[in-house]
Write an enzyme that holds these catalytic residues in place. Structure first.
Site, PDB file in Angstrom:
ATOM      1  N   PHE A 118      35.124  10.425  50.723  1.00 25.48           N
ATOM      2  CA  PHE A 118      36.277  11.218  50.306  1.00 25.48           C
ATOM      3  C   PHE A 118      35.936  11.992  49.041  1.00 25.48           C
ATOM      4  CE2 PHE A 118      36.558   7.099  48.302  1.00 25.48           C
ATOM      5  CZ  PHE A 118      36.926   7.375  46.993  1.00 25.48           C
ATOM      6  N   CYS A 119      36.738  13.039  48.779  1.00 25.31           N
ATOM      7  CA  CYS A 119      36.593  13.837  47.564  1.00 25.31           C
ATOM      8  C   CYS A 119      37.957  14.451  47.248  1.00 25.31           C
ATOM      9  CB  CYS A 119      35.521  14.913  47.739  1.00 25.31           C
ATOM     10  SG  CYS A 119      35.822  16.007  49.143  1.00 25.31           S
ATOM     11  N   THR A 120      38.026  15.308  46.254  1.00 21.38           N
ATOM     12  CA  THR A 120      39.310  15.794  45.759  1.00 21.38           C
ATOM     13  C   THR A 120      40.094  16.580  46.819  1.00 21.38           C
ATOM     14  OG1 THR A 120      38.329  15.956  43.571  1.00 21.38           O
ATOM     15  CG2 THR A 120      40.460  17.012  43.883  1.00 21.38           C
TER      16      THR A 120
END
Length: 258
Positions: free
Chosen positions: A176-178
Site C-alpha cells: 500500500f501507499c498514500t
C-alpha cells in the site's frame, strides 16, 4: 469558506508523445489560474494541482478529452490559501521514480483490492504486508502489522525487496501507499521478479480512510500527505504534524514548539 480546490491524480498509460503535451497543457493551466505540478513521462501522468473550482474542472476536462488519458480518477481537498506558488509541467523518465523501467504497470500490475476488502486480506496470517512509502511517512502512521522497508526514497525499494522478500517464502504479498501510484509500480516490480500473488490497496491509504469507518479501521496514526496539511487524520482533516523547516521532516506541532 474554502475557495480553492486541490486535485491529485495519476494514470499509467503509454504516452510516446508526452513531450509534445507539455506546452499546451501548461497553457490550459495558466489560462485557468491553476498551479501545482504535473509530471509527464512515456509511462503516464502524475499530478497535484490547485485552483478555483472552474479552473480545476477545465484542466481535468482538457486532460480527459485525450482518449488515452481519460477517464481519470482524482482525489480532492480544499484550501483557504494557495498551496502552490507556481505551475510546473515537467518531463520525466518515470512519473514515480523507481529506476527500473522493466517494472511498468502498463504491462503487468498486481491485484487491486477495494478498501472494503482490505481488512480481510491483511488479517490473513499467510499475507506479508509491506508499506512501500519512505521511512518518515511510515513513522507518522501505517497499517497494523505492516513491514517498514526503512527507505529514504522509492529508489531504494528494489534493494529492500531483493534482500528481504523471496517468491518461495512469501507467497502472498500485499502493499500500500498514500494514493496508489507507488504500490502500482511496486507490484509490477514484484511480478517482474517472479512473485505470483501480489496485491495492492486500490486508491491507496486516502481512499481507505475515506471508505472504512474508524471503528473498523486497521490504520494506526495519521497519514502523511504532500501538501500544506502535512498529515491528515482518519477523518481526512488536517492532522497534528507540521513540517520542520531545518530538516524537512514531519514533527508533532507540540514537539516543534518545545
Amino acid at each position: 469558506m474554502s475557495t480553492l480546490v486541490i486535485a491529485a491524480f495519476y494514470k499509467f498509460v503509454d504516452l510516446p508523445d508526452y513531450a509534445e503535451l507539455r506546452a499546451p497543457l501548461r497553457a490550459v493551466c495558466d489560462a485557468n489560474q491553476v498551479k501545482g505540478t504535473i509530471l509527464l513521462a512515456q509511462e503516464g501522468i502524475n499530478s497535484t494541482i490547485a485552483g478555483p473550482r472552474a479552473g480545476i474542472d477545465a484542466v481535468l476536462a482538457y486532460l480527459q478529452a485525450d482518449p488515452r488519458i481519460g477517464p481519470l480518477e482524482w482525489k480532492e481537498a480544499s484550501a483557504d490559501t494557495p498551496p502552490f506558488a507556481r505551475m510546473k509541467v515537467r518531463l520525466k523518465k518515470e512519473i514515480v521514480t523507481l529506476g527500473m523501467p522493466e517494472a511498468n504497470p502498463n504491462f503487468a500490475v498486481g491485484n487491486y483490492v477495494p478498501p472494503a476488502e482490505w481488512n480481510q486480506l491483511i488479517s490473513d496470517p499467510s499475507v506479508t504486508l509491506v508499506d512501500t512509502r519512505n521511512d518518515y511517512e511510515v513513522q507518522v502512521g501505517t497499517f497494523k502489522g505492516a513491514l517498514n522497508p526503512q527507505t529514504a526514497s522509492f529508489r531504494e525499494f528494489p534493494a529492500y525487496v531483493e534482500a528481504n522478500l523471496d517468491p518461495q517464502a512469501h507467497r502472498k504479498v500485499a502493499m500500500f501507499c498514500t494514493g496508489g501510484i507507488r504500490c502500482e509500480k511496486a507490484t509490477a516490480l514484484l511480478l517482474n521478479l517472479g512473485f505470483d500473488e501480489v496485491y495492492h490497496l486500490e486508491g491507496g491509504i486516502l481512499k481507505y480512510l475515506e471508505t472504512v469507518p474508524a471503528t473498523e479501521s486497521l490504520w494506526e496514526g495519521e497519514c502523511f500527505v504532500f501538501d500544506e496539511r502535512v498529515t491528515v487524520d482518519h477523518a481526512l482533516q488536517r492532522g497534528s504534524y507540521v513540517l520542520d523547516q531545518p530538516t524537512g521532516m514531519p514533527v508533532k506541532a507540540d514537539d516543534q514548539e518545545s
